[in-house]
Design a protein around this motif. Sequence first.
Motif, PDB file in Angstrom:
ATOM      1  N   ASP A 424      -0.663   0.547   3.025  1.00 54.49           N
ATOM      2  CA  ASP A 424      -0.213   0.001   1.749  1.00 54.49           C
ATOM      3  C   ASP A 424      -1.368  -0.046   0.766  1.00 54.49           C
ATOM      4  O   ASP A 424      -2.517  -0.313   1.140  1.00 54.49           O
ATOM      5  CB  ASP A 424       0.366  -1.400   1.952  1.00 54.49           C
ATOM      6  N   VAL A 425      -1.059   0.197  -0.504  1.00 52.32           N
ATOM      7  CA  VAL A 425      -2.070   0.342  -1.550  1.00 52.32           C
ATOM      8  C   VAL A 425      -1.829  -0.687  -2.645  1.00 52.32           C
ATOM      9  O   VAL A 425      -0.688  -0.918  -3.049  1.00 52.32           O
ATOM     10  CB  VAL A 425      -2.014   1.756  -2.166  1.00 52.32           C
ATOM     11  N   ASP A 426      -2.906  -1.285  -3.125  1.00 49.07           N
ATOM     12  CA  ASP A 426      -2.857  -2.069  -4.352  1.00 49.07           C
ATOM     13  C   ASP A 426      -3.029  -1.083  -5.504  1.00 49.07           C
ATOM     14  O   ASP A 426      -4.129  -0.559  -5.711  1.00 49.07           O
ATOM     15  CB  ASP A 426      -3.979  -3.107  -4.362  1.00 49.07           C
ATOM     16  N   PRO A 427      -1.953  -0.806  -6.264  1.00 52.00           N
ATOM     17  CA  PRO A 427      -2.051   0.263  -7.276  1.00 52.00           C
ATOM     18  C   PRO A 427      -2.937  -0.090  -8.461  1.00 52.00           C
ATOM     19  O   PRO A 427      -3.286   0.784  -9.254  1.00 52.00           O
ATOM     20  CB  PRO A 427      -0.597   0.460  -7.715  1.00 52.00           C
ATOM     21  N   GLN A 428      -3.318  -1.353  -8.607  1.00 51.46           N
ATOM     22  CA  GLN A 428      -4.178  -1.750  -9.720  1.00 51.46           C
ATOM     23  C   GLN A 428      -5.656  -1.728  -9.330  1.00 51.46           C
ATOM     24  O   GLN A 428      -6.462  -1.022  -9.919  1.00 51.46           O
ATOM     25  CB  GLN A 428      -3.774  -3.148 -10.212  1.00 51.46           C
ATOM     26  N   ALA A 429      -5.998  -2.506  -8.293  1.00 51.55           N
ATOM     27  CA  ALA A 429      -7.403  -2.629  -7.910  1.00 51.55           C
ATOM     28  C   ALA A 429      -7.826  -1.614  -6.861  1.00 51.55           C
ATOM     29  O   ALA A 429      -9.012  -1.417  -6.629  1.00 51.55           O
ATOM     30  CB  ALA A 429      -7.668  -4.049  -7.391  1.00 51.55           C
ATOM     31  N   GLY A 430      -6.865  -0.976  -6.216  1.00 51.77           N
ATOM     32  CA  GLY A 430      -7.195  -0.100  -5.102  1.00 51.77           C
ATOM     33  C   GLY A 430      -7.263  -0.883  -3.811  1.00 51.77           C
ATOM     34  O   GLY A 430      -6.929  -2.071  -3.742  1.00 51.77           O
ATOM     35  N   GLY A 431      -7.706  -0.236  -2.752  1.00 49.80           N
ATOM     36  CA  GLY A 431      -7.757  -0.868  -1.447  1.00 49.80           C
ATOM     37  C   GLY A 431      -6.618  -0.400  -0.563  1.00 49.80           C
ATOM     38  O   GLY A 431      -5.542  -0.017  -1.050  1.00 49.80           O
ATOM     39  N   LEU A 432      -6.848  -0.398   0.747  1.00 50.48           N
ATOM     40  CA  LEU A 432      -5.891   0.094   1.732  1.00 50.48           C
ATOM     41  C   LEU A 432      -5.721  -0.936   2.839  1.00 50.48           C
ATOM     42  O   LEU A 432      -6.699  -1.509   3.316  1.00 50.48           O
ATOM     43  CB  LEU A 432      -6.393   1.401   2.360  1.00 50.48           C
ATOM     44  N   THR A 433      -4.469  -1.130   3.268  1.00 53.46           N
ATOM     45  CA  THR A 433      -4.162  -2.049   4.364  1.00 53.46           C
ATOM     46  C   THR A 433      -3.143  -1.393   5.276  1.00 53.46           C
ATOM     47  O   THR A 433      -2.099  -0.918   4.811  1.00 53.46           O
ATOM     48  CB  THR A 433      -3.585  -3.378   3.845  1.00 53.46           C
ATOM     49  N   ALA A 434      -3.423  -1.368   6.572  1.00 48.24           N
ATOM     50  CA  ALA A 434      -2.485  -0.768   7.522  1.00 48.24           C
ATOM     51  C   ALA A 434      -1.228  -1.618   7.625  1.00 48.24           C
ATOM     52  O   ALA A 434      -1.288  -2.848   7.735  1.00 48.24           O
ATOM     53  CB  ALA A 434      -3.144  -0.641   8.889  1.00 48.24           C
ATOM     54  N   ASP A 435      -0.075  -0.967   7.602  1.00 47.80           N
ATOM     55  CA  ASP A 435       1.218  -1.617   7.783  1.00 47.80           C
ATOM     56  C   ASP A 435       1.435  -1.832   9.281  1.00 47.80           C
ATOM     57  O   ASP A 435       1.577  -0.867  10.037  1.00 47.80           O
ATOM     58  CB  ASP A 435       2.318  -0.731   7.188  1.00 47.80           C
ATOM     59  N   LEU A 436       1.509  -3.089   9.720  1.00 45.43           N
ATOM     60  CA  LEU A 436       1.648  -3.394  11.146  1.00 45.43           C
ATOM     61  C   LEU A 436       3.015  -3.006  11.693  1.00 45.43           C
ATOM     62  O   LEU A 436       3.188  -2.883  12.906  1.00 45.43           O
ATOM     63  CB  LEU A 436       1.401  -4.891  11.387  1.00 45.43           C
ATOM     64  N   ARG A 437       3.990  -2.805  10.815  1.00 41.43           N
ATOM     65  CA  ARG A 437       5.345  -2.471  11.256  1.00 41.43           C
ATOM     66  C   ARG A 437       5.584  -0.968  11.355  1.00 41.43           C
ATOM     67  O   ARG A 437       6.627  -0.545  11.853  1.00 41.43           O
ATOM     68  CB  ARG A 437       6.369  -3.081  10.292  1.00 41.43           C
TER      69      ARG A 437
END
Length: 468
Positions: A424-437
């Motif tokens: 998942d991406v924060d479209p404003q600030a950037g950054g990546l987080t894995a979706d646990l589902r």
Amino acid sequence: MTRWTPDPTFHPSPRDAANAPPEKLAYVAAFDRGARRPDAIVVLDTDPDSADYGQVVGWTDLPHRGDELHHFGWNACSSALCPTAPHPHVERRYLIVPGLRSSRINVLDTRPDPRQPRVVKVIGPEELAKRAGYSRPHTVHCGPDGIYLSALGGADGAEGPGGIAILDHTTFEVRGAWEADRGPQFLAYDVWWHLTQDVLVTSEWGTPSMIEDGIVGELLLARRYGHAIHFWDLATRRHVQRVDLGDQYQMPLELRPAHDPRRSHGFVGVVINVEDLSASVWLWHRDGDRWAVTKVIEIPAEPADPARLPELLKPFGAVPPLVTDIDLSVDDRFLYVSCWGTGELRQYDVSDPFHPVQTGSVRLGGIVARTPHPAAPDQPLSGGPQMVEVSRDGRRVYVSNSLYGAWDDQFYPDGVGAWLAKLDVDPQAGGLTADLRFFPHGEQFRGLRVHQTRLQGGDASSDSYCFP
């Protein structure tokens, strides 16, 4: 009066595409390394409100064995709305799925049931050879006037030159070779364009014998793989300029032009620098009336215990990043760079394309690290983020872990497995987080390896646009 209504997944501009509804399904190319069973197109549920979210919900075996599915694409997309060659009556309905080893091209209909694509045509290698003079089809792009299919090899066992074949939008017949004058171009890989500027760009990998059994160390150190990109006149199909990156920069592969048709730049990822094992991303851009390339990202190799490295890397005592895919968000804001060797996906803000700024990173797998997915923290992963696909709205990134059968075996000799992750991406600030589902892996893919992903309705690397 008959009124033509364009496919609702076609969009005249990147902005319109970014505002389209989210994808509900993803199509994934899966292959059997041993060619003992057919390869398949696997369908995943990407709707977070569905009870089957993150699960395999469809499966289509292909009719032959030994294809080794790799890249694939749609028969038609938003370029059908371009005013120079409009085809608003075609539909984004068929998946064009080449076999990189077999040279067969499979055509799958995703209607009436998108979860169960149906094989409706198979184009044999002899037809591709006879009509276009090519073999080993690789990249598929839907253009305004037909389907563009890059190929690595020549006909009748010839190593090359590789080039581009054109298929009909609706009958899928091979029309012929695209090039009217190829100039010095011999090696082939990816193809993309700036449609409104009549510019086509191609990149270089190697001939079939240079890639089918893995990296050949002698050829790599002798700097024999591709190290240039080529610019062409799209309207006249003639070679205009070859730009050499320098022969130490081996294998400039994936091309990602800006989606905004007013812009005249794009990015190309380079697998390896033979002098220090680093990887890099280069920007192509105008320099007066010529084209130039500038290195804008460099990713160093990571030191490692030689005992933990595959044979090819033991003498170097380091893990190369091996940038084997890149992808650019539809708004041209974020560039994603897969480091398959170190097991990392990097995100860069490229609002200023000459000065990218890293804004995110996720580690999964890796030759030495074997970083697990946070949904399965006790399960080390082989392979690494390889093929990257970004949703049209830029909020979701999908990565799969297999590169190419022989190369998998070379760099991950204990097995590469099969997994696919969503970030998942924060479209404003950037950054990546894995979706646990969302982490389909292992037996969900029935022993096949997974490569490229395409998203229902289109994605960041499917479409091109003629309006800003």
